[in-house]
Write a protein that holds these residues in place. Structure first.
Motif, PDB file in Angstrom:
ATOM      1  N   GLU A  40       0.552  -1.189   0.192  1.00 19.74           N
ATOM      2  CA  GLU A  40       0.091  -0.107   0.049  1.00 19.74           C
ATOM      3  C   GLU A  40       0.823   1.471  -0.060  1.00 19.74           C
ATOM      4  O   GLU A  40       0.642   2.182  -0.598  1.00 19.74           O
ATOM      5  CB  GLU A  40      -0.980  -0.033   1.133  1.00 19.74           C
ATOM      6  N   ASP A  41       1.892   1.233   0.956  1.00 20.95           N
ATOM      7  CA  ASP A  41       2.913   2.548   0.918  1.00 20.95           C
ATOM      8  C   ASP A  41       3.595   2.736  -0.370  1.00 20.95           C
ATOM      9  O   ASP A  41       3.618   3.942  -0.908  1.00 20.95           O
ATOM     10  CB  ASP A  41       3.816   2.461   2.020  1.00 20.95           C
ATOM     11  N   ILE A  42       3.696   1.612  -0.973  1.00 18.40           N
ATOM     12  CA  ILE A  42       4.745   2.027  -2.458  1.00 18.40           C
ATOM     13  C   ILE A  42       3.606   2.303  -3.447  1.00 18.40           C
ATOM     14  O   ILE A  42       4.000   3.360  -4.100  1.00 18.40           O
ATOM     15  CB  ILE A  42       5.569   0.481  -2.848  1.00 18.40           C
ATOM     16  N   LEU A  43       2.733   1.646  -3.526  1.00 14.63           N
ATOM     17  CA  LEU A  43       1.764   2.108  -4.547  1.00 14.63           C
ATOM     18  C   LEU A  43       1.033   3.544  -4.468  1.00 14.63           C
ATOM     19  O   LEU A  43       1.152   4.387  -5.304  1.00 14.63           O
ATOM     20  CB  LEU A  43       0.371   1.205  -4.670  1.00 14.63           C
ATOM     21  N   GLN A  44       1.099   3.718  -3.156  1.00 10.84           N
ATOM     22  CA  GLN A  44       0.526   5.216  -2.768  1.00 10.84           C
ATOM     23  C   GLN A  44       1.366   6.369  -3.302  1.00 10.84           C
ATOM     24  O   GLN A  44       1.097   7.450  -3.901  1.00 10.84           O
ATOM     25  CB  GLN A  44       0.348   5.273  -1.117  1.00 10.84           C
ATOM     26  N   ALA A  45       2.876   5.956  -3.149  1.00  4.52           N
ATOM     27  CA  ALA A  45       4.097   6.907  -3.631  1.00  4.52           C
ATOM     28  C   ALA A  45       4.019   7.018  -5.093  1.00  4.52           C
ATOM     29  O   ALA A  45       4.595   8.059  -5.521  1.00  4.52           O
ATOM     30  CB  ALA A  45       5.509   6.601  -2.774  1.00  4.52           C
ATOM     31  N   GLY A  46       3.349   6.164  -5.854  1.00  5.83           N
ATOM     32  CA  GLY A  46       3.348   6.338  -7.315  1.00  5.83           C
ATOM     33  C   GLY A  46       2.216   7.045  -8.133  1.00  5.83           C
ATOM     34  O   GLY A  46       2.007   6.836  -9.373  1.00  5.83           O
ATOM     35  N   ALA A  47       1.556   7.705  -7.250  1.00 11.09           N
ATOM     36  CA  ALA A  47       0.393   8.440  -7.508  1.00 11.09           C
ATOM     37  C   ALA A  47       0.679   9.360  -8.510  1.00 11.09           C
ATOM     38  O   ALA A  47       1.694  10.122  -8.642  1.00 11.09           O
ATOM     39  CB  ALA A  47      -0.362   8.998  -6.418  1.00 11.09           C
ATOM     40  N   PRO A  48       0.072   9.575  -9.762  1.00 13.21           N
ATOM     41  CA  PRO A  48       0.427  10.517 -10.569  1.00 13.21           C
ATOM     42  C   PRO A  48       0.027  12.039 -10.362  1.00 13.21           C
ATOM     43  O   PRO A  48      -0.888  12.618 -11.065  1.00 13.21           O
ATOM     44  CB  PRO A  48      -0.473  10.000 -12.018  1.00 13.21           C
ATOM     45  N   ILE A  49       0.909  12.590  -9.311  1.00 13.12           N
ATOM     46  CA  ILE A  49       0.736  13.838  -9.143  1.00 13.12           C
ATOM     47  C   ILE A  49       1.927  14.651  -8.944  1.00 13.12           C
ATOM     48  O   ILE A  49       3.043  13.914  -9.119  1.00 13.12           O
ATOM     49  CB  ILE A  49      -0.059  13.923  -7.726  1.00 13.12           C
ATOM     50  N   VAL A  50       1.981  15.803  -8.933  1.00 12.20           N
ATOM     51  CA  VAL A  50       2.996  16.837  -8.829  1.00 12.20           C
ATOM     52  C   VAL A  50       3.010  16.981  -7.486  1.00 12.20           C
ATOM     53  O   VAL A  50       2.259  17.721  -7.030  1.00 12.20           O
ATOM     54  CB  VAL A  50       2.991  17.909  -9.934  1.00 12.20           C
ATOM     55  N   GLN A  51       4.386  16.808  -6.711  1.00 10.01           N
ATOM     56  CA  GLN A  51       4.595  17.130  -5.415  1.00 10.01           C
ATOM     57  C   GLN A  51       4.995  18.578  -5.387  1.00 10.01           C
ATOM     58  O   GLN A  51       5.223  19.560  -6.455  1.00 10.01           O
ATOM     59  CB  GLN A  51       5.943  16.449  -5.053  1.00 10.01           C
ATOM     60  N   ALA A  52       4.702  19.384  -4.244  1.00 13.80           N
ATOM     61  CA  ALA A  52       4.937  20.641  -3.819  1.00 13.80           C
ATOM     62  C   ALA A  52       6.540  20.687  -4.016  1.00 13.80           C
ATOM     63  O   ALA A  52       7.023  19.714  -3.592  1.00 13.80           O
ATOM     64  CB  ALA A  52       4.176  21.158  -2.443  1.00 13.80           C
ATOM     65  N   PRO A  53       7.147  22.119  -4.060  1.00 10.88           N
ATOM     66  CA  PRO A  53       8.267  22.100  -4.101  1.00 10.88           C
ATOM     67  C   PRO A  53       8.905  21.674  -2.851  1.00 10.88           C
ATOM     68  O   PRO A  53       8.072  21.969  -1.718  1.00 10.88           O
ATOM     69  CB  PRO A  53       8.740  23.673  -4.409  1.00 10.88           C
ATOM     70  N   PRO A  54      10.022  21.604  -2.504  1.00  8.23           N
ATOM     71  CA  PRO A  54      10.782  21.171  -1.119  1.00  8.23           C
ATOM     72  C   PRO A  54      10.658  22.326  -0.148  1.00  8.23           C
ATOM     73  O   PRO A  54      10.575  23.442  -0.671  1.00  8.23           O
ATOM     74  CB  PRO A  54      12.253  20.587  -1.551  1.00  8.23           C
TER      75      PRO A  54
END
Ligand SMILES: Cc1cc2nc3c(=O)[nH]c(=O)nc-3n(C[C@H](O)[C@H](O)[C@H](O)COP(=O)(O)OP(=O)(O)OC[C@H]3O[C@@H](n4cnc5c(N)ncnc54)[C@H](O)[C@@H]3O)c2cc1C
Length: 407
Positions: free
Chosen positions: A386-400
């Motif tokens: 679940e954690d790994i799949l969650q991280a693969g979402a096609p979204i653009v992260q906010a800047p660091p």
């Protein structure tokens, strides 16, 4: 069973695999069975951006740890070519050459350091382009105390003052002093043919010069190299510097396997892709990361970087599955750009925007750099699907973040 074949497991390839597995799991009700297979020349994901660091152990993430829990197959092997007509890829494995066919291909073979035809460069220079190169440099540095080099034993010359050159030059004074037992005989030079060191770094440029001064890295702008041996380097101004350690940081070019595609590539050897990461004119092939040129915000070409490679990977993975299932593809649009350069014990510098406006520097920027290099760019290491799949979402992260609290 249709097969999605992903070539490479760097920032783009690994995240393409996770993005594809995520889309597939979300589409399970479609009932369609699709195999996702990753081919990489190492059994681990290399966090390449950390190759300038001394401790390389944390930069290896076993592929099994990330891909096994999400049902992605992977094999260790060297891609030898790509036959786009027959849809086959020959791969050199320990057991011999295997011919792997595909229904859809994702090209994520990254980039390589360019080695121009400078006498002695290929034989005598070191680099931090790959983990193997970084390990070789570290072995060489550790062996210096007992080496034959009496003169200039602890002198190092870094050629090329882009991001990589600045980062390794910032690290070397402390690394060499640690090995020598004192900073007394340590000398590090940073050479670049541009008029200024780190010329393309906008408002970060004077900060980098200041940091180099504090770290006692000698700057040689407006200079290139004529030739090198295992004991010396000759510069374009005629100066000969005795040194056993020349680190070449002369720029990257897309993997030469991109030449095998029947499309016009850009000046960096990259394949042109549309907003959904599909190679223009080749509907069953996607390309991502340093192998691909996308207009990242609709107008500017992507930069060879993990900053762009990771979202490109997630979107390519999502889209390749969506394409096979006849679903709508998602265009990638990243409307921010940051540069965060590690400046060794001095700290770091953080800029925002394409014109590189200074945001933070020193210890504050270093906290952001540590967050990026140590956490943000890693896949989850819990081993939980679940954690790994969650991280693969096609979204653009906010800047660091630029305002992390100090310790
Ligand atoms: C020292 C250093 C510091 C950097 N710092 C930054 C930074 O601060 N920020 C930033 O955004 N970017 C940085 N970069 C750039 C960044 O590392 C690359 O842009 C990024 O790695 C590109 O990701 P990729 O997946 O396209 O390629 P890669 O990460 O290179 O991955 C390609 C993968 O394909 C594999 N491969 C290649 N050829 C074959 C073959 N024939 N067969 C099988 N497998 C193959 C490789 O082993 C690798 O696993 C830095 C680079 C270096 C070297």
């Amino acid at each position: 069973m249709p097969r999605i074949l992903i070539l490479g497991a760097g920032f783009a390839g690994l995240w393409a695999a996770v993005g594809a597995a995520r889309r597939l799991s979300e589409s399970a009700q479609s009932g369609k069975k699709i195999e996702i297979l990753v081919v990489n020349n190492r059994p681990f994901h290399s966090v390449r951006v950390r190759n300038y660091e001394q401790d390389l152990d944390p930069t290896r993430v076993p592929l099994a740890e990330v891909l096994d829990p999400i049902g992605v197959k992977w094999m260790e092997g060297v891609v030898l070519g790509i036959d786009t007509r027959l849809r086959k890829v020959p791969v050199q494995t320990r057991g011999g050459t295997e011919l792997i066919d595909y229904t859809r291909l994702v090209v994520a073979l990254g980039s390589k350091l360019v080695h121009p035809d400078i006498p002695g460069l290929a034989e005598h220079s070191f680099d931090v382009d790959t983990i193997e190169g970084a390990e070789k440099l570290q072995r060489h540095l550790l062996a210096l105390p007992s080496s034959k080099h009496d003169r200039g034993r602890y002198v190092a010359v870094v050629i090329g003052a882009g991001l990589t050159g600045v980062e390794i030059a910032s690290e070397l004074p402390a690394r060499l002093a640690g090995i020598a037992g004192s900073a007394q005989n340590v000398r590090v030079l940073l050479v670049d043919r541009s008029v200024k060191i780190a010329q393309a770094m906008g408002q970060a440029q004077p900060v980098i010069e200041q940091a180099m001064g504090a770290l006692k890295v000698e700057l040689k702008p407006g200079t290139s190299i004529k030739n090198l041996t295992d004991t010396a380097v000759e510069l374009s101004d005629g100066e000969i510097i005795e040194t056993p350690t020349v680190v070449w940081c002369g720029g990257m070019r897309a993997n030469s396997l991109t030449e095998q595609f029947p499309v016009a590539r850009d000046e960096l050897g990259r394949l042109p892709v549309d907003a959904c990461l599909r190679v223009q004119g080749l509907p069953d092939i996607f390309a991502t990361g340093d192998c691909a040129r996308i207009l990242i915000d609709g107008t500017r070409p992507s930069v060879m970087s993990c900053q762009h490679g990771r979202p490109m990977g997630r979107y390519a993975g999502h889209n390749v599955v969506a394409d096979l299932l006849g679903q709508a593809l998602l265009p990638l649009h990243v409307d921010w750009y940051t540069t965060i350069v590690d400046l060794g014990p001095w700290g770091a510098v953080y800029t925002e925007g394409w014109d590189r406006k200074l945001i933070t520097q020193g210890a504050q920027a270093k906290r952001t750099k540590r967050l990026i290099n140590g956490q943000r760019i890693y896949p989850p290491r819990t081993g939980r699907r679940e954690d790994i799949l969650q991280a693969g979402a096609p979204i653009v992260q906010a800047p660091p973040p630029d305002n992390l609290p100090g310790c």
